[in-house]
Design a protein around this motif. Structure first.
Motif, PDB file in Angstrom:
ATOM      1  N   GLY A  56       0.702  -1.280  -0.111  1.00 50.85           N
ATOM      2  CA  GLY A  56      -0.106  -0.006  -0.074  1.00 50.85           C
ATOM      3  C   GLY A  56       0.878   1.103  -0.029  1.00 50.85           C
ATOM      4  O   GLY A  56       0.505   2.456   0.482  1.00 50.85           O
ATOM      5  N   ARG A  57       2.310   1.098  -0.298  1.00 48.93           N
ATOM      6  CA  ARG A  57       3.041   2.239  -0.355  1.00 48.93           C
ATOM      7  C   ARG A  57       2.554   3.627  -1.070  1.00 48.93           C
ATOM      8  O   ARG A  57       2.530   4.734  -0.395  1.00 48.93           O
ATOM      9  CB  ARG A  57       4.396   1.940  -0.732  1.00 48.93           C
ATOM     10  CG  ARG A  57       5.137   0.946   0.206  1.00 48.93           C
ATOM     11  CD  ARG A  57       6.452   0.541  -0.528  1.00 48.93           C
ATOM     12  NE  ARG A  57       6.244  -0.484  -1.628  1.00 48.93           N
ATOM     13  CZ  ARG A  57       7.188  -1.072  -2.290  1.00 48.93           C
ATOM     14  NH1 ARG A  57       8.498  -0.744  -1.995  1.00 48.93           N
ATOM     15  NH2 ARG A  57       6.764  -1.993  -3.201  1.00 48.93           N
ATOM     16  N   ARG A  58       1.971   3.418  -2.424  1.00 54.68           N
ATOM     17  CA  ARG A  58       1.829   4.440  -2.970  1.00 54.68           C
ATOM     18  C   ARG A  58       0.362   5.332  -2.532  1.00 54.68           C
ATOM     19  O   ARG A  58       0.296   6.441  -2.360  1.00 54.68           O
ATOM     20  CB  ARG A  58       1.375   4.138  -4.584  1.00 54.68           C
ATOM     21  CG  ARG A  58       2.879   3.835  -5.266  1.00 54.68           C
ATOM     22  CD  ARG A  58       2.447   3.451  -6.707  1.00 54.68           C
ATOM     23  NE  ARG A  58       3.546   3.090  -7.615  1.00 54.68           N
ATOM     24  CZ  ARG A  58       3.527   2.658  -8.970  1.00 54.68           C
ATOM     25  NH1 ARG A  58       2.383   2.703  -9.526  1.00 54.68           N
ATOM     26  NH2 ARG A  58       4.534   2.377  -9.456  1.00 54.68           N
ATOM     27  N   VAL A  59      -0.412   4.530  -2.104  1.00 53.22           N
ATOM     28  CA  VAL A  59      -1.836   5.054  -1.473  1.00 53.22           C
ATOM     29  C   VAL A  59      -1.512   5.715  -0.216  1.00 53.22           C
ATOM     30  O   VAL A  59      -1.899   6.917   0.127  1.00 53.22           O
ATOM     31  CB  VAL A  59      -2.667   3.927  -1.504  1.00 53.22           C
ATOM     32  CG1 VAL A  59      -3.977   4.303  -0.612  1.00 53.22           C
ATOM     33  CG2 VAL A  59      -3.279   3.174  -2.843  1.00 53.22           C
ATOM     34  N   LEU A  60      -0.720   5.257   0.672  1.00 55.55           N
ATOM     35  CA  LEU A  60      -0.309   5.713   1.832  1.00 55.55           C
ATOM     36  C   LEU A  60       0.561   6.930   1.779  1.00 55.55           C
ATOM     37  O   LEU A  60       0.337   8.089   2.332  1.00 55.55           O
ATOM     38  CB  LEU A  60       0.180   4.866   2.789  1.00 55.55           C
ATOM     39  CG  LEU A  60      -0.629   3.565   3.362  1.00 55.55           C
ATOM     40  CD1 LEU A  60       0.290   2.596   4.242  1.00 55.55           C
ATOM     41  CD2 LEU A  60      -1.696   4.244   4.233  1.00 55.55           C
ATOM     42  N   HIS A  61       1.299   7.031   0.743  1.00 55.75           N
ATOM     43  CA  HIS A  61       2.262   8.256   0.566  1.00 55.75           C
ATOM     44  C   HIS A  61       1.338   9.243   0.184  1.00 55.75           C
ATOM     45  O   HIS A  61       1.406  10.621   0.721  1.00 55.75           O
ATOM     46  CB  HIS A  61       3.237   7.932  -0.784  1.00 55.75           C
ATOM     47  CG  HIS A  61       4.417   7.438  -0.244  1.00 55.75           C
ATOM     48  ND1 HIS A  61       5.204   7.948   0.706  1.00 55.75           N
ATOM     49  CD2 HIS A  61       5.313   6.016  -0.443  1.00 55.75           C
ATOM     50  CE1 HIS A  61       6.373   7.383   1.017  1.00 55.75           C
ATOM     51  NE2 HIS A  61       6.418   6.340   0.415  1.00 55.75           N
ATOM     52  N   ARG A  62       0.398   9.273  -0.972  1.00 54.95           N
ATOM     53  CA  ARG A  62      -0.469  10.198  -1.271  1.00 54.95           C
ATOM     54  C   ARG A  62      -1.279  10.623  -0.167  1.00 54.95           C
ATOM     55  O   ARG A  62      -1.838  11.672  -0.103  1.00 54.95           O
ATOM     56  CB  ARG A  62      -1.311   9.475  -2.387  1.00 54.95           C
ATOM     57  CG  ARG A  62      -0.502   9.478  -3.725  1.00 54.95           C
ATOM     58  CD  ARG A  62      -1.598   9.305  -4.879  1.00 54.95           C
ATOM     59  NE  ARG A  62      -2.513   8.116  -4.896  1.00 54.95           N
ATOM     60  CZ  ARG A  62      -2.340   7.090  -5.346  1.00 54.95           C
ATOM     61  NH1 ARG A  62      -1.212   6.801  -6.075  1.00 54.95           N
ATOM     62  NH2 ARG A  62      -3.282   5.919  -5.240  1.00 54.95           N
ATOM     63  N   LEU A 126       7.668 -11.908  -2.268  1.00 47.82           N
ATOM     64  CA  LEU A 126       7.784 -12.030  -0.753  1.00 47.82           C
ATOM     65  C   LEU A 126       6.551 -11.424  -0.225  1.00 47.82           C
ATOM     66  O   LEU A 126       6.241 -10.294  -0.928  1.00 47.82           O
ATOM     67  CB  LEU A 126       9.415 -11.237  -0.349  1.00 47.82           C
ATOM     68  CG  LEU A 126      10.297 -12.236  -0.482  1.00 47.82           C
ATOM     69  CD1 LEU A 126      11.667 -11.443   0.272  1.00 47.82           C
ATOM     70  CD2 LEU A 126      10.254 -13.574   0.044  1.00 47.82           C
ATOM     71  N   PRO A 127       6.095 -11.725   0.739  1.00 45.55           N
ATOM     72  CA  PRO A 127       4.887 -11.079   1.273  1.00 45.55           C
ATOM     73  C   PRO A 127       4.952  -9.933   2.040  1.00 45.55           C
ATOM     74  O   PRO A 127       5.705  -9.866   2.931  1.00 45.55           O
ATOM     75  CB  PRO A 127       4.072 -12.159   2.296  1.00 45.55           C
ATOM     76  CG  PRO A 127       5.327 -13.108   2.553  1.00 45.55           C
ATOM     77  CD  PRO A 127       6.166 -12.881   1.347  1.00 45.55           C
ATOM     78  N   LEU A 128       4.178  -8.501   1.596  1.00 39.78           N
ATOM     79  CA  LEU A 128       4.650  -7.295   2.070  1.00 39.78           C
ATOM     80  C   LEU A 128       3.571  -6.993   3.131  1.00 39.78           C
ATOM     81  O   LEU A 128       2.366  -7.317   2.913  1.00 39.78           O
ATOM     82  CB  LEU A 128       4.641  -6.441   0.940  1.00 39.78           C
ATOM     83  CG  LEU A 128       5.662  -6.221   0.044  1.00 39.78           C
ATOM     84  CD1 LEU A 128       5.638  -5.089  -0.862  1.00 39.78           C
ATOM     85  CD2 LEU A 128       7.145  -6.096   0.910  1.00 39.78           C
ATOM     86  N   VAL A 129       4.094  -6.125   4.088  1.00 34.89           N
ATOM     87  CA  VAL A 129       3.000  -5.317   5.034  1.00 34.89           C
ATOM     88  C   VAL A 129       3.552  -3.907   4.979  1.00 34.89           C
ATOM     89  O   VAL A 129       4.758  -3.886   4.988  1.00 34.89           O
ATOM     90  CB  VAL A 129       3.102  -6.045   6.516  1.00 34.89           C
ATOM     91  CG1 VAL A 129       2.258  -5.217   7.500  1.00 34.89           C
ATOM     92  CG2 VAL A 129       2.612  -7.540   6.738  1.00 34.89           C
ATOM     93  N   THR A 130       2.524  -2.995   4.641  1.00 29.05           N
ATOM     94  CA  THR A 130       3.006  -1.685   4.573  1.00 29.05           C
ATOM     95  C   THR A 130       2.262  -0.970   5.862  1.00 29.05           C
ATOM     96  O   THR A 130       1.182  -1.260   6.298  1.00 29.05           O
ATOM     97  CB  THR A 130       2.427  -1.150   3.368  1.00 29.05           C
ATOM     98  OG1 THR A 130       2.619  -2.081   2.417  1.00 29.05           O
ATOM     99  CG2 THR A 130       2.843   0.252   3.207  1.00 29.05           C
ATOM    100  N   VAL A 131       3.114  -0.203   6.470  1.00 29.19           N
ATOM    101  CA  VAL A 131       2.634   0.580   7.862  1.00 29.19           C
ATOM    102  C   VAL A 131       2.844   1.887   7.420  1.00 29.19           C
ATOM    103  O   VAL A 131       3.929   2.512   7.186  1.00 29.19           O
ATOM    104  CB  VAL A 131       3.455   0.295   8.931  1.00 29.19           C
ATOM    105  CG1 VAL A 131       3.105   1.194  10.278  1.00 29.19           C
ATOM    106  CG2 VAL A 131       3.390  -1.111   9.339  1.00 29.19           C
ATOM    107  N   GLY A 132       1.853   2.842   7.696  1.00 25.84           N
ATOM    108  CA  GLY A 132       1.944   4.314   7.526  1.00 25.84           C
ATOM    109  C   GLY A 132       1.614   4.840   8.935  1.00 25.84           C
ATOM    110  O   GLY A 132       0.868   4.416   9.761  1.00 25.84           O
TER     111      GLY A 132
END
Length: 463
Positions: A56-62, A126-132
């Protein structure tokens, strides 16, 4: 902490005393948790922090969050490893030392993944977990360790606790730009569970006082912490891979046996170096006499013990499985000393260690474990010679008559077979739920007392 999350998260979140943030609640939750499909809905709550299963990197950055990316590696039964992609050296080291390849091809794939992580690239599968986060911060336990050590921006990877809910996890901490960990930060999953940390601090102090033979092969505890009701400890790290991982992976069998024999030799030398007068046994001897009497009554098998000890006590680790031996370029380190006894019974660590590692080398499975243990202890397996040779050597070095080796083995199996009931009682005390981890040593009394070649006299060893 107020959390907005799917109901599937609540059993674990409840352990952290998190409270539900309802959909009608106007205030922003402290944390929101969910999968990628739920991300737009979670963002409408404007949480202070958000955890997303997936990229979810792009969405959370935005959305204005400071973003961190983690790799969460699991087996079918549990989470095994968490890597922080931003800590490149730590992530690469975690993969190299904690991933156990089943074949040479998988070892190549593992090494490629480690090299990519070292360059800041997360391998695609590899399975990712995104933290904002609104304000970027390390895990609260790592933050406490940074304050204790006086070092900011430590790299880390996480090994969650294996087994039941009282199993401890560990963050492995790296100084900035270093490729090897300097510290292990141990922690429990249950608030208030501090007894193992207090026991280990005392045990390591007693053990290291024996001298260089322990100091070279045991960590040093540097600090004990209380972080929001969670006990923790910081100790010197043991760089390398666990011995059970090495034995399970591909590689030359002779090299694996050489590692096993190096540890066995150290166990024998440690016992000789830590011998103490028999009177130092004190209450431990009375406990062993009572243990033998209860087993004799329950099983109808005589376990004759003299009134006075027939051996000198030695330093005993008391949980010397291959999972507690870390092998690196400079040798090996034995970890997790919280169960150790300064004045314990000789031969126990050696027998416990060899029975576990030889079963692993033989590839024995749970469904044929009793049969394998019987063959090994009767001298009928290819690894029996190694077991018998080290057992006889240790007994001779310590002046233990060969006729008493079977008695010591009997006491060892009886003692370790009681581990599970003690663990289940602790689980109940802390409301942790679940079952205690089943161990090979639970099966040994069943095999030991049901075979004419085994038992307190151990005729198979004498023969």
């Amino acid at each position: 902490m107020r959390v907005a999350a799917d109901a599937s998260w609540w059993p674990e979140l409840a352990r952290l005393n998190a409270s539900a943030a309802s959909a009608e609640d106007a205030a922003a939750p402290d944390l929101a948790i969910g999968g990628l499909p739920e991300l737009p809905r979670l963002l409408t709550r404007e949480p202070r922090s958000i955890l997303v299963e997936g990229d979810g990197r792009r969405v959370l950055h935005r959305a204005g969050y400071r973003v961190s990316t983690y790799v969460a590696l699991s087996s079918p039964d549990r989470l095994r490893l968490v890597l922080a992609a931003e800590h490149r050296e730590a992530a690469a080291y975690g993969v190299r030392t904690r991933i156990v390849p089943a074949s040479s091809l998988k070892r190549v794939r593992r090494d490629v993944a480690a090299r990519l992580l070292e360059r800041g690239i997360v391998p695609p599968r590899l399975p990712l977990v995104t933290v904002g986060q609104r304000h970027l911060a390390p895990p609260f336990l790592v933050a406490a360790a940074q304050e204790e050590l006086g070092i900011q921006h430590l790299g880390w990877f996480l090994v969650p606790g294996a087994g039941d809910a009282l199993s401890r996890g560990a963050f492995f901490l790296f100084p900035p730009r270093e490729t090897l960990p300097s510290w292990a930060l141990k922690f429990p999953r249950v608030r208030g569970y501090d007894a193992p940390f207090r026991r280990e601090e005392q045990a390591l102090r007693r053990a290291r006082a024996v001298g260089p033979i322990v100091e070279r092969h045991a960590p040093e505890q540097l600090a004990q912490l209380d972080v929001g009701g969670f006990a923790a400890s910081i100790e010197s790290a043991a760089p390398g891979s666990r011995l059970d991982s090495i034995l399970s992976g591909p590689g030359d069998r002779r090299a694996k046996v050489a590692l096993v024999e190096r540890v066995a030799e150290w166990v024998v030398e440690l016992a000789a170096a830590s011998r103490a007068p028999a009177e130092r046994l004190g209450p431990e001897w009375r406990r062993l006499v009572e243990l033998a009497a209860r087993a004799e009554h329950a099983l109808g098998v005589p376990i004759p013990l003299p009134e006075a000890p027939f051996f000198e006590p030695v330093l005993q680790h008391n949980d010397l499985g291959a999972w507690n031996v870390v092998v690196g370029d400079d040798g090996f380190v034995v970890v997790d000393w919280e169960s150790s006894e300064r004045y314990g019974a000789p031969l126990w660590d050696l027998l416990y260690f060899l029975v576990h590692v030889l079963s692993q080398l033989a590839g024995s499975r749970q469904d044929n474990l009793d049969q394998y243990l019987r063959r090994l202890l009767r001298g009928e397996d290819e690894w029996s010679r190694l077991l018998f040779r080290w057992t006889r050597r240790a007994a001779a070095d310590l002046g233990i008559p060969s006729s008493r080796i079977g008695t010591l083995a009997t006491l060892c199996w009886l003692h370790h077979s009681k581990s599970r009931p003690r663990r289940e009682a602790a689980l109940a005390d802390f409301g942790a739920g679940g079952d205690a981890l089943a161990l090979l040593t639970e099966r040994l009394p069943v095999v030991w007392f049901d075979d004419d070649g085994l038992g307190p006299s151990w005729p198979a060893l004498e023969g």
